[in-house]
Design an enzyme around this catalytic site. Structure first.
Site, PDB file in Angstrom:
ATOM      1  N   TYR A   1      35.263  30.889  39.233  1.00  0.00           N
ATOM      2  CA  TYR A   1      34.006  31.558  39.570  1.00  0.00           C
ATOM      3  C   TYR A   1      33.012  30.541  40.138  1.00  0.00           C
ATOM      4  O   TYR A   1      32.401  30.766  41.180  1.00  0.00           O
ATOM      5  CB  TYR A   1      33.426  32.233  38.327  1.00  0.00           C
ATOM      6  CG  TYR A   1      32.041  32.796  38.526  1.00  0.00           C
ATOM      7  CD1 TYR A   1      31.858  34.018  39.155  1.00  0.00           C
ATOM      8  CD2 TYR A   1      30.920  32.107  38.071  1.00  0.00           C
ATOM      9  CE1 TYR A   1      30.586  34.549  39.335  1.00  0.00           C
ATOM     10  CE2 TYR A   1      29.649  32.627  38.242  1.00  0.00           C
ATOM     11  CZ  TYR A   1      29.489  33.841  38.874  1.00  0.00           C
ATOM     12  OH  TYR A   1      28.225  34.355  39.048  1.00  0.00           O
TER      13      TYR A   1
ATOM     14  N   SER B   1      25.045  31.312  41.781  1.00  0.00           N
ATOM     15  CA  SER B   1      24.961  31.083  40.344  1.00  0.00           C
ATOM     16  C   SER B   1      24.666  29.616  40.095  1.00  0.00           C
ATOM     17  O   SER B   1      25.063  28.756  40.891  1.00  0.00           O
ATOM     18  CB  SER B   1      26.299  31.445  39.686  1.00  0.00           C
ATOM     19  OG  SER B   1      26.331  31.003  38.341  1.00  0.00           O
TER      20      SER B   1
END
Length: 172
Positions: free
Chosen positions: A81, A68
């Site tokens: 995350y 990501s």
């Protein structure tokens, strides 16, 4: 049971949002378990299957990890995350170097937010669209093209790389 494993795509993850000082140990453990440990074990299983295979077009197999842009850009509401996705970038590079001698290629693709129903429902898409120079999130098919390139037979040399596909979000 099916024979060869030519490509493996690691895309399982959990995406919790929580203020940075409110993250519990259980939330850290869950994020680490799915996003790091799960990715690691899938890569190891694929590598063990790929190592004894005869090469096709110089390559025994390809692994692509979905990371990501959060691994590279501060995202306080997603701290745990983001940390796990940065770890997957590191796992990608380290394992790629380790298995390069076996002609196994490991790369990662780091998208910005995608225009999925879940993102729309959670309100992430509007937030991302405002921050993106293109004014929108990526369609899943746009990210899939980069994953297919890294996992496909035309990739015979790229390994240990991270492809950022953010529509300019990472630089905005």
């Amino acid at each position: 049971a099916l024979g060869r494993v030519d490509a493996m795509i690691n895309c399982a993850a959990i995406y919790p949002r929580r203020p940075p000082l409110d993250i519990t140990d259980a939330e850290w453990d869950a994020s680490n378990g799915v996003n790091i440990k799960g990715a690691y074990h899938m890569m190891v299983a694929a590598i063990r299957h790929m190592q004894p295979q005869a090469p096709r077009d110089r390559v025994r197999g390809r692994i692509v990890n979905l990371t990501s842009v959060d691994a590279f850009k501060a995202h306080p509401q997603n701290l745990h995350y983001a940390a796990t996705k940065a770890a997957v970038v590191s796992l990608t590079r380290s394992l790629a170097q380790h298995v390069a001698k076996d002609n196994i290629l490991i790369n990662s693709v780091a998208p910005a937010g995608m225009a999925t129903e879940k993102a729309r429902a959670a309100g992430f898409l509007e937030e991302l669209s405002k921050a993106s120079p293109l004014g929108r999130g990526a369609e899943p098919e746009e990210i899939a093209e980069w994953v297919l390139m890294a996992a496909g037979p035309r990739n015979t040399f790229m390994t240990g790389e991270n492809i950022i596909v953010s529509g300019g979000y990472i630089y905005a």
